[in-house]
Design a protein around this motif. Structure first.
Motif, PDB file in Angstrom:
ATOM      1  N   GLU A 273       0.824  -1.209   0.000  1.00 56.09           N
ATOM      2  CA  GLU A 273       0.000   0.000   0.000  1.00 56.09           C
ATOM      3  C   GLU A 273       0.860   1.262   0.000  1.00 56.09           C
ATOM      4  O   GLU A 273       0.537   2.245  -0.678  1.00 56.09           O
ATOM      5  CB  GLU A 273      -0.950  -0.016   1.189  1.00 56.09           C
ATOM      6  CG  GLU A 273      -2.005  -1.102   1.068  1.00 56.09           C
ATOM      7  CD  GLU A 273      -3.031  -1.064   2.188  1.00 56.09           C
ATOM      8  OE1 GLU A 273      -2.913  -0.197   3.089  1.00 56.09           O
ATOM      9  OE2 GLU A 273      -3.953  -1.893   2.169  1.00 56.09           O
TER      10      GLU A 273
ATOM     11  N   SER B  85      -4.990  -6.325  -4.571  1.00 56.84           N
ATOM     12  CA  SER B  85      -5.578  -5.040  -4.956  1.00 56.84           C
ATOM     13  C   SER B  85      -4.560  -4.132  -5.628  1.00 56.84           C
ATOM     14  O   SER B  85      -4.877  -3.430  -6.586  1.00 56.84           O
ATOM     15  CB  SER B  85      -6.161  -4.338  -3.718  1.00 56.84           C
ATOM     16  OG  SER B  85      -7.352  -4.951  -3.288  1.00 56.84           O
TER      17      SER B  85
ATOM     18  N   SER C 259     -12.892  -8.949   3.712  1.00 52.26           N
ATOM     19  CA  SER C 259     -12.329  -8.476   2.439  1.00 52.26           C
ATOM     20  C   SER C 259     -12.437  -9.549   1.355  1.00 52.26           C
ATOM     21  O   SER C 259     -12.767  -9.245   0.201  1.00 52.26           O
ATOM     22  CB  SER C 259     -10.859  -8.083   2.628  1.00 52.26           C
ATOM     23  OG  SER C 259     -10.742  -6.981   3.501  1.00 52.26           O
TER      24      SER C 259
ATOM     25  N   GLN D  99     -14.395  -9.408  -2.243  1.00 52.16           N
ATOM     26  CA  GLN D  99     -13.733  -9.661  -3.526  1.00 52.16           C
ATOM     27  C   GLN D  99     -14.413 -10.777  -4.313  1.00 52.16           C
ATOM     28  O   GLN D  99     -14.399 -10.761  -5.554  1.00 52.16           O
ATOM     29  CB  GLN D  99     -12.264 -10.042  -3.289  1.00 52.16           C
ATOM     30  CG  GLN D  99     -11.329  -8.861  -3.070  1.00 52.16           C
ATOM     31  CD  GLN D  99     -10.871  -8.232  -4.375  1.00 52.16           C
ATOM     32  OE1 GLN D  99     -11.471  -8.425  -5.425  1.00 52.16           O
ATOM     33  NE2 GLN D  99      -9.804  -7.455  -4.308  1.00 52.16           N
TER      34      GLN D  99
ATOM     35  N   GLU E 258     -16.823  -2.157  -3.003  1.00 50.42           N
ATOM     36  CA  GLU E 258     -16.185  -3.070  -3.958  1.00 50.42           C
ATOM     37  C   GLU E 258     -15.918  -2.279  -5.232  1.00 50.42           C
ATOM     38  O   GLU E 258     -16.850  -1.752  -5.842  1.00 50.42           O
ATOM     39  CB  GLU E 258     -17.099  -4.252  -4.243  1.00 50.42           C
ATOM     40  CG  GLU E 258     -17.496  -5.026  -2.995  1.00 50.42           C
ATOM     41  CD  GLU E 258     -18.811  -5.780  -3.171  1.00 50.42           C
ATOM     42  OE1 GLU E 258     -19.331  -5.802  -4.317  1.00 50.42           O
ATOM     43  OE2 GLU E 258     -19.324  -6.321  -2.183  1.00 50.42           O
TER      44      GLU E 258
ATOM     45  N   HIS F 111      -7.166   3.093 -11.362  1.00 53.42           N
ATOM     46  CA  HIS F 111      -6.658   2.178 -10.344  1.00 53.42           C
ATOM     47  C   HIS F 111      -6.005   2.958  -9.207  1.00 53.42           C
ATOM     48  O   HIS F 111      -6.274   2.707  -8.025  1.00 53.42           O
ATOM     49  CB  HIS F 111      -5.646   1.223 -10.992  1.00 53.42           C
ATOM     50  CG  HIS F 111      -5.184   0.131 -10.086  1.00 53.42           C
ATOM     51  ND1 HIS F 111      -3.959  -0.495 -10.251  1.00 53.42           N
ATOM     52  CD2 HIS F 111      -5.745  -0.459  -8.993  1.00 53.42           C
ATOM     53  CE1 HIS F 111      -3.811  -1.424  -9.317  1.00 53.42           C
ATOM     54  NE2 HIS F 111      -4.871  -1.413  -8.543  1.00 53.42           N
TER      55      HIS F 111
ATOM     56  N   LEU G  96      -7.038   3.154  -5.168  1.00 48.88           N
ATOM     57  CA  LEU G  96      -6.131   2.799  -4.077  1.00 48.88           C
ATOM     58  C   LEU G  96      -5.929   3.952  -3.105  1.00 48.88           C
ATOM     59  O   LEU G  96      -5.600   3.734  -1.936  1.00 48.88           O
ATOM     60  CB  LEU G  96      -4.779   2.360  -4.651  1.00 48.88           C
ATOM     61  CG  LEU G  96      -4.794   1.062  -5.459  1.00 48.88           C
ATOM     62  CD1 LEU G  96      -3.433   0.817  -6.105  1.00 48.88           C
ATOM     63  CD2 LEU G  96      -5.186  -0.131  -4.589  1.00 48.88           C
TER      64      LEU G  96
ATOM     65  N   VAL H  58     -12.210  -2.826  -1.193  1.00 48.82           N
ATOM     66  CA  VAL H  58     -11.412  -3.779  -1.961  1.00 48.82           C
ATOM     67  C   VAL H  58     -11.394  -3.341  -3.413  1.00 48.82           C
ATOM     68  O   VAL H  58     -12.362  -2.776  -3.925  1.00 48.82           O
ATOM     69  CB  VAL H  58     -11.950  -5.220  -1.837  1.00 48.82           C
ATOM     70  CG1 VAL H  58     -11.942  -5.668  -0.383  1.00 48.82           C
ATOM     71  CG2 VAL H  58     -13.352  -5.346  -2.427  1.00 48.82           C
ATOM     72  N   VAL H  59     -10.268  -3.588  -4.072  1.00 48.56           N
ATOM     73  CA  VAL H  59     -10.072  -3.147  -5.451  1.00 48.56           C
ATOM     74  C   VAL H  59      -9.664  -4.344  -6.301  1.00 48.56           C
ATOM     75  O   VAL H  59      -8.739  -5.080  -5.944  1.00 48.56           O
ATOM     76  CB  VAL H  59      -8.980  -2.059  -5.534  1.00 48.56           C
ATOM     77  CG1 VAL H  59      -8.769  -1.615  -6.978  1.00 48.56           C
ATOM     78  CG2 VAL H  59      -9.342  -0.866  -4.654  1.00 48.56           C
ATOM     79  N   ALA H  60     -10.376  -4.528  -7.413  1.00 43.02           N
ATOM     80  CA  ALA H  60     -10.007  -5.541  -8.400  1.00 43.02           C
ATOM     81  C   ALA H  60      -9.647  -4.821  -9.690  1.00 43.02           C
ATOM     82  O   ALA H  60     -10.407  -3.969 -10.169  1.00 43.02           O
ATOM     83  CB  ALA H  60     -11.153  -6.510  -8.634  1.00 43.02           C
ATOM     84  N   TYR H  61      -8.480  -5.149 -10.235  1.00 42.68           N
ATOM     85  CA  TYR H  61      -7.996  -4.473 -11.441  1.00 42.68           C
ATOM     86  C   TYR H  61      -7.528  -5.528 -12.433  1.00 42.68           C
ATOM     87  O   TYR H  61      -6.797  -6.461 -12.066  1.00 42.68           O
ATOM     88  CB  TYR H  61      -6.826  -3.544 -11.092  1.00 42.68           C
ATOM     89  CG  TYR H  61      -6.188  -2.875 -12.293  1.00 42.68           C
ATOM     90  CD1 TYR H  61      -6.732  -1.710 -12.818  1.00 42.68           C
ATOM     91  CD2 TYR H  61      -5.057  -3.409 -12.896  1.00 42.68           C
ATOM     92  CE1 TYR H  61      -6.152  -1.084 -13.917  1.00 42.68           C
ATOM     93  CE2 TYR H  61      -4.467  -2.796 -13.997  1.00 42.68           C
ATOM     94  CZ  TYR H  61      -5.020  -1.635 -14.505  1.00 42.68           C
ATOM     95  OH  TYR H  61      -4.462  -1.023 -15.598  1.00 42.68           O
TER      96      TYR H  61
END
Length: 680
Positions: free
Chosen positions: A425, A488, A553, A557, A601, A618, A622, A630-633
């Motif tokens: 992070e 993430s 988390s 996801q 999400e 993205h 973040l 939560v981040v999905a890329y």
């Protein structure tokens, strides 16, 4: 001649391999030997960076007469609490219940069945300050064992029964609510000293988990009081001698040795403190843009990589408090403290005067023997920032020539998981791909060396060799947390898969299927006199609430109802404890903020992995302050993240989708609109 500890992998145990004490490691054979000889077991628990552990070892365990008495009348067992946190937790609970306090070294006398009957911590070599000498304790225990065996057995049995009856029940607590969080914040405001910014008390440990709760609460509820408290605590830590003002990174704790005197640190540096605080200061910067938070976060990350990273790619557990002061004496803090004369030798008269003024170095000294700890000015005086930065560089270069503190280079899975999350992070927020690479390297080591073919974790490793001790709940939870953060940040779905494997172990081997309560050891772990179970934070997040956070988390996801339900059941303990003891339930309260916020999400689909518009979205995601988002890329249609399924590009370009509580906003291609959606 070396004793049995010569075969250990723990640096702490190896430090005692040449003692005249006939040490055993914690193993079945030690208790069988005590039963055969009909003698009690003496157990000494410590860790390599523990100053008083070293003192007692030098005074007593290296003394031939004391060792001979121990060898004749006891079977002596040495335990590294960092390798066996389960053993440490069970017997520390007994010590605290019996004496009202605890600490290390921990000294426990027990029957050959492992039932404790007499306790203590540090014992001096001669009577001192109302404490008996260690030899007196040994003689007293031996006398009781030989002449009052029935009484000893009754005491041991009662203590064991009392410990066994301490299991927690959370079935009726329910989920944390807005009221839970508000009451916890209220209690924290009562615990704070507004003049100093610290929590009240003479001994001050870094409250990383409580600060994380405060930042998340401010982000969700808009609480000005929560943010002010977080800024005050972080400012107080960063300006004090808790923080290494020259090399970055944090010491274990500070205390006030005399009224109105400066805070003086206990100088060991622990990986877990620095990983947690690195992440906290990154999140503070994310919330406020504070330049101080940015500097501390990056300096702490750089310290970890520079001084704790091992050749295998993991992170060592700790640096000792003590080191050679240049005269052959091992002295606490020698590596970190300065005299005005030493400043002049390195900097010359003019810059030495500036450094002494800026860092609080005095002729009489603020620590011991005329030496001073370094802290920032406690007033509003303005200093030349460029000169101060130059002074720091010169002092760091000079300090590198001093004898360095010893390093405990064993790799603890849980703490390396915390480091993975922090570095991933921090690297993402500040545009430092080298830090993200370090996080990936550590995660790779954990998979290659600590994770077996059945998705079971080894607690430790050293020199590329996995230890024999099984991972405990915090290992599974914190490593999963690190993998989720890495997923993430990197957009690599494999880390999500590994997190899922670990969390399945949490559900099947650490969770009570009836109540949802969690245990610190697995169902098939070595049986102790009590199965340890503690939902409160100590120096690190409790395994219980760390698992709840990772489960939450992972559910966000993947859409897994099973993991979501498990997280919610585990959080019942936060509703019960949070308003009463928020300083010791900080991580659970932080996870509860994520639960109350959704968590959000965020799915970002790209036409190509390095697409410029997609990477801008993205980065925006973040940098969002939404608690636990939560981040999905990934590339549209690549299938690595469940959140990306059925998320099309917009007009062939990158798009961001934000959902929570089964409701989604309209997709956007605009980073500003995404920022607004995530920070409201």
């Amino acid at each position: 001649m070396p004793n049995r500890l010569a075969r250990a992998t723990s640096p702490y145990l190896l430090q005692h391999a040449d003692n005249p004490v006939d040490w055993w490691p914690w193993e079945t054979g030690a208790f069988e030997e005590a039963r055969r000889r009909n003698v009690p077991v003496f157990m000494s628990v410590g860790y390599s960076a523990c100053h008083w552990c070293h003192v007692m070892a030098h005074e007593s365990f290296e003394d031939d007469d004391t060792a001979a008495y121990m060898n004749e009348h006891f079977v002596s067992v040495k335990v590294d609490r960092e390798e066996r946190p389960d053993v440490d937790a069970v017997y520390m609970e007994a010590v605290q219940a019996a004496t009202g306090q605890g600490g290390w070294p921990m000294s426990v006398f027990m029957t050959p069945d492992g039932e404790p009957f007499y306790f203590g911590t540090y014992f001096p070599p001669e009577p001192r300050h109302g404490m008996p000498s260690f030899r007196q304790v040994l003689e007293g225990v031996h006398s009781a064992w030989t002449s009052r065996r029935d009484e000893v057995g009754e005491v041991a049995a009662k203590i064991t029964r009392d410990l066994a009856g301490r299991e927690l029940s959370i079935e009726t607590a329910g989920l944390p609510t807005d009221e839970t969080q508000a009451l916890a914040l209220l209690q924290l405001t009562r615990d704070i000293d507004p003049a100093s910014g610290w929590f009240k008390g003479d001994t001050k440990f870094p409250p990383s988990m409580a600060v994380e709760f405060l930042l998340r609460h401010q982000a969700r509820a808009g609480s000005v009081a929560a943010l002010e408290m977080a800024e005050g605590l972080c400012g107080a830590m960063a300006r004090s001698s808790l923080y290494d003002q020259v090399g970055g990174g944090f010491h274990r704790y500070v205390l006030t040795p005399r009224p109105n005197g400066p805070l003086v640190p206990h100088f060991e540096k622990m990986l877990y403190d620095n990983a947690l605080l690195c992440r906290v200061y990154t999140h503070l910067w994310r919330s406020t843009g504070s330049e101080l938070a940015r500097r501390v976060a990056l300096e702490t990350a750089d310290f970890m990589v520079r001084e704790l990273r091992t050749d295998e790619g993991g992170f060592a557990s700790a640096l000792d408090a003590d080191s050679d002061d240049g005269t052959g004496r091992h002295v606490e803090g020698a590596y970190y403290v300065w005299t005005p004369g030493q400043l002049r030798e390195v900097l010359g008269d003019e810059d030495a005067e500036l450094a002494a003024d800026y860092f609080g170095v005095t002729e009489e000294g603020t620590f011991e023997e005329g030496r001073s700890v370094l802290q920032l000015p406690q007033n509003e005086r303005v200093f030349d920032a460029e000169r101060v930065a130059s002074v720091r560089e010169w002092l760091l270069a000079s300090r590198a020539g001093r004898p360095a503190p010893g390093r405990d280079d064993k790799i603890v899975a849980a703490w390396n998981g915390l480091a993975v999350a922090a570095l991933a992070e921090t690297g993402a927020c500040f545009g430092r791909p080298d830090l993200v690479d370090a996080a990936v390297g550590t995660a790779d080591l954990l998979v290659r060396l600590h994770l077996d073919d059945h998705a079971r974790l080894a607690r430790t490793s050293r020199d590329g060799r996995a230890g024999t001790n099984a991972g405990v709940l915090e290992d599974y939870a914190d490593v999963a947390e690190g993998f989720l953060a890495l997923a993430s940040v990197t957009g690599e779905g494999v880390w999500l898969e590994f997190a899922g494997l670990l969390l399945d172990q949490v559900l099947t081997r650490f969770t009570d299927p009836d109540s949802g309560a969690l245990y610190d050891t697995a169902t098939d772990a070595e049986r102790l006199i009590r199965r340890p179970q503690d939902p409160t934070d100590n120096a690190t997040p409790s395994g219980w609430t760390a698992a709840a956070g990772a489960l939450l988390s992972y559910a966000a996801q993947t859409g897994s109802t099973r993991h979501r339900v498990a997280a919610e059941r585990a959080l019942g303990v936060v509703k019960a404890l949070g308003p009463r003891v928020p300083r010791f339930t900080g991580w659970g309260l932080a996870v509860a903020e994520a639960l109350l916020d959704g968590p959000r999400e965020v799915a970002i689909v790209a036409p190509a992995f390095d697409d410029e518009a997609a990477t801008a979205l993205h980065r925006t995601a973040l940098l969002a302050t939404a608690p636990g988002a939560v981040v999905a890329y990934g590339v549209a249609g690549d299938g690595e993240f469940p959140l990306l399924a059925d998320r099309p590009l917009i007009d062939g370009g990158a798009a961001a989708y934000v959902c929570r509580d089964f409701t989604c906003d309209a997709p956007t291609t605009d980073p500003e609109r995404l920022r607004t959606a995530l920070n409201r």
